[in-house]
Design a protein around this motif. Structure first.
Motif, PDB file in Angstrom:
ATOM      1  N   MET A  33       0.830  -1.203   0.000  1.00  0.00           N
ATOM      2  CA  MET A  33       0.000   0.000   0.000  1.00  0.00           C
ATOM      3  C   MET A  33       0.867   1.258   0.000  1.00  0.00           C
ATOM      4  O   MET A  33       0.549   2.227  -0.701  1.00  0.00           O
ATOM      5  N   THR A  34       1.953   1.225   0.744  1.00  0.00           N
ATOM      6  CA  THR A  34       2.871   2.361   0.768  1.00  0.00           C
ATOM      7  C   THR A  34       3.423   2.624  -0.626  1.00  0.00           C
ATOM      8  O   THR A  34       3.496   3.773  -1.075  1.00  0.00           O
ATOM      9  N   GLU A  35       3.785   1.565  -1.330  1.00  0.00           N
ATOM     10  CA  GLU A  35       4.320   1.718  -2.688  1.00  0.00           C
ATOM     11  C   GLU A  35       3.252   2.205  -3.671  1.00  0.00           C
ATOM     12  O   GLU A  35       3.538   3.023  -4.549  1.00  0.00           O
ATOM     13  N   VAL A  36       2.028   1.730  -3.512  1.00  0.00           N
ATOM     14  CA  VAL A  36       0.934   2.190  -4.375  1.00  0.00           C
ATOM     15  C   VAL A  36       0.699   3.682  -4.161  1.00  0.00           C
ATOM     16  O   VAL A  36       0.551   4.447  -5.123  1.00  0.00           O
ATOM     17  N   ILE A  37       0.702   4.115  -2.915  1.00  0.00           N
ATOM     18  CA  ILE A  37       0.497   5.532  -2.626  1.00  0.00           C
ATOM     19  C   ILE A  37       1.631   6.365  -3.202  1.00  0.00           C
ATOM     20  O   ILE A  37       1.399   7.450  -3.754  1.00  0.00           O
ATOM     21  N   GLU A  38       2.857   5.875  -3.126  1.00  0.00           N
ATOM     22  CA  GLU A  38       3.979   6.593  -3.736  1.00  0.00           C
ATOM     23  C   GLU A  38       3.785   6.732  -5.246  1.00  0.00           C
ATOM     24  O   GLU A  38       4.078   7.773  -5.823  1.00  0.00           O
ATOM     25  N   ASP A  47      -5.290  15.226  -1.724  1.00  0.00           N
ATOM     26  CA  ASP A  47      -6.737  15.169  -1.509  1.00  0.00           C
ATOM     27  C   ASP A  47      -7.385  14.104  -2.383  1.00  0.00           C
ATOM     28  O   ASP A  47      -8.295  13.402  -1.940  1.00  0.00           O
ATOM     29  N   ASP A  48      -6.933  13.972  -3.624  1.00  0.00           N
ATOM     30  CA  ASP A  48      -7.470  12.968  -4.537  1.00  0.00           C
ATOM     31  C   ASP A  48      -7.164  11.561  -4.029  1.00  0.00           C
ATOM     32  O   ASP A  48      -8.036  10.681  -4.026  1.00  0.00           O
ATOM     33  N   ILE A  49      -5.945  11.355  -3.572  1.00  0.00           N
ATOM     34  CA  ILE A  49      -5.551  10.050  -3.030  1.00  0.00           C
ATOM     35  C   ILE A  49      -6.376   9.744  -1.784  1.00  0.00           C
ATOM     36  O   ILE A  49      -6.923   8.641  -1.637  1.00  0.00           O
ATOM     37  N   ALA A  50      -6.498  10.714  -0.891  1.00  0.00           N
ATOM     38  CA  ALA A  50      -7.268  10.521   0.339  1.00  0.00           C
ATOM     39  C   ALA A  50      -8.723  10.197   0.018  1.00  0.00           C
ATOM     40  O   ALA A  50      -9.329   9.323   0.655  1.00  0.00           O
ATOM     41  N   SER A  51      -9.279  10.874  -0.983  1.00  0.00           N
ATOM     42  CA  SER A  51     -10.665  10.625  -1.383  1.00  0.00           C
ATOM     43  C   SER A  51     -10.835   9.196  -1.893  1.00  0.00           C
ATOM     44  O   SER A  51     -11.809   8.512  -1.547  1.00  0.00           O
ATOM     45  N   GLU A  52      -9.902   8.733  -2.701  1.00  0.00           N
ATOM     46  CA  GLU A  52      -9.994   7.363  -3.214  1.00  0.00           C
ATOM     47  C   GLU A  52      -9.857   6.343  -2.085  1.00  0.00           C
ATOM     48  O   GLU A  52     -10.606   5.357  -2.031  1.00  0.00           O
ATOM     49  N   LEU A  53      -8.928   6.560  -1.170  1.00  0.00           N
ATOM     50  CA  LEU A  53      -8.756   5.639  -0.049  1.00  0.00           C
ATOM     51  C   LEU A  53      -9.989   5.624   0.851  1.00  0.00           C
ATOM     52  O   LEU A  53     -10.400   4.563   1.322  1.00  0.00           O
ATOM     53  N   LYS A  54     -10.602   6.791   1.064  1.00  0.00           N
ATOM     54  CA  LYS A  54     -11.822   6.850   1.870  1.00  0.00           C
ATOM     55  C   LYS A  54     -12.947   6.097   1.176  1.00  0.00           C
ATOM     56  O   LYS A  54     -13.684   5.348   1.824  1.00  0.00           O
ATOM     57  N   PHE A  55     -13.083   6.274  -0.141  1.00  0.00           N
ATOM     58  CA  PHE A  55     -14.109   5.550  -0.883  1.00  0.00           C
ATOM     59  C   PHE A  55     -13.910   4.044  -0.731  1.00  0.00           C
ATOM     60  O   PHE A  55     -14.864   3.301  -0.464  1.00  0.00           O
ATOM     61  N   LEU A  56     -12.684   3.582  -0.892  1.00  0.00           N
ATOM     62  CA  LEU A  56     -12.402   2.151  -0.765  1.00  0.00           C
ATOM     63  C   LEU A  56     -12.705   1.652   0.647  1.00  0.00           C
ATOM     64  O   LEU A  56     -13.292   0.585   0.826  1.00  0.00           O
ATOM     65  N   ALA A  57     -12.327   2.444   1.665  1.00  0.00           N
ATOM     66  CA  ALA A  57     -12.587   2.058   3.055  1.00  0.00           C
ATOM     67  C   ALA A  57     -14.083   2.028   3.348  1.00  0.00           C
ATOM     68  O   ALA A  57     -14.577   1.142   4.049  1.00  0.00           O
TER      69      ALA A  57
END
Length: 71
Positions: A33-38, A47-57
């Motif tokens: 997950m760390t590598e995917v986020i990188e 903000d876009d990354i956080a939004s996608e992670l929140k949607f998945l969660a």
């Protein structure tokens, strides 16, 4: 091969290698997950990354329909 099938195969192979090397599956998953986020950070805003992670969660329950889907 679709990107999803390729990712699944890479994850299976990586998990197998990590376990064989004595690493816990969960530790390996966190590292992935760390590598995917990188990778995301190369072209996407925080903000876009956080939004996608929140949607998945928010949609972890496989038995529930996604919020945007109609019944």
């Amino acid at each position: 091969m679709s990107a999803y099938k390729m990712a699944k195969a890479v994850m299976a192979q990586g998990t197998e290698q990590a376990v064989a090397a004595g690493y816990d599956e969960q530790a390996f998953a966190r590292a992935m997950m760390t590598e995917v986020i990188e990778l995301y950070r190369r072209a996407r805003s925080m903000d876009d990354i956080a939004s996608e992670l929140k949607f998945l969660a928010d949609n972890l329950d496989e038995d529930e329909e996604y919020a945007f889907m109609r019944p």
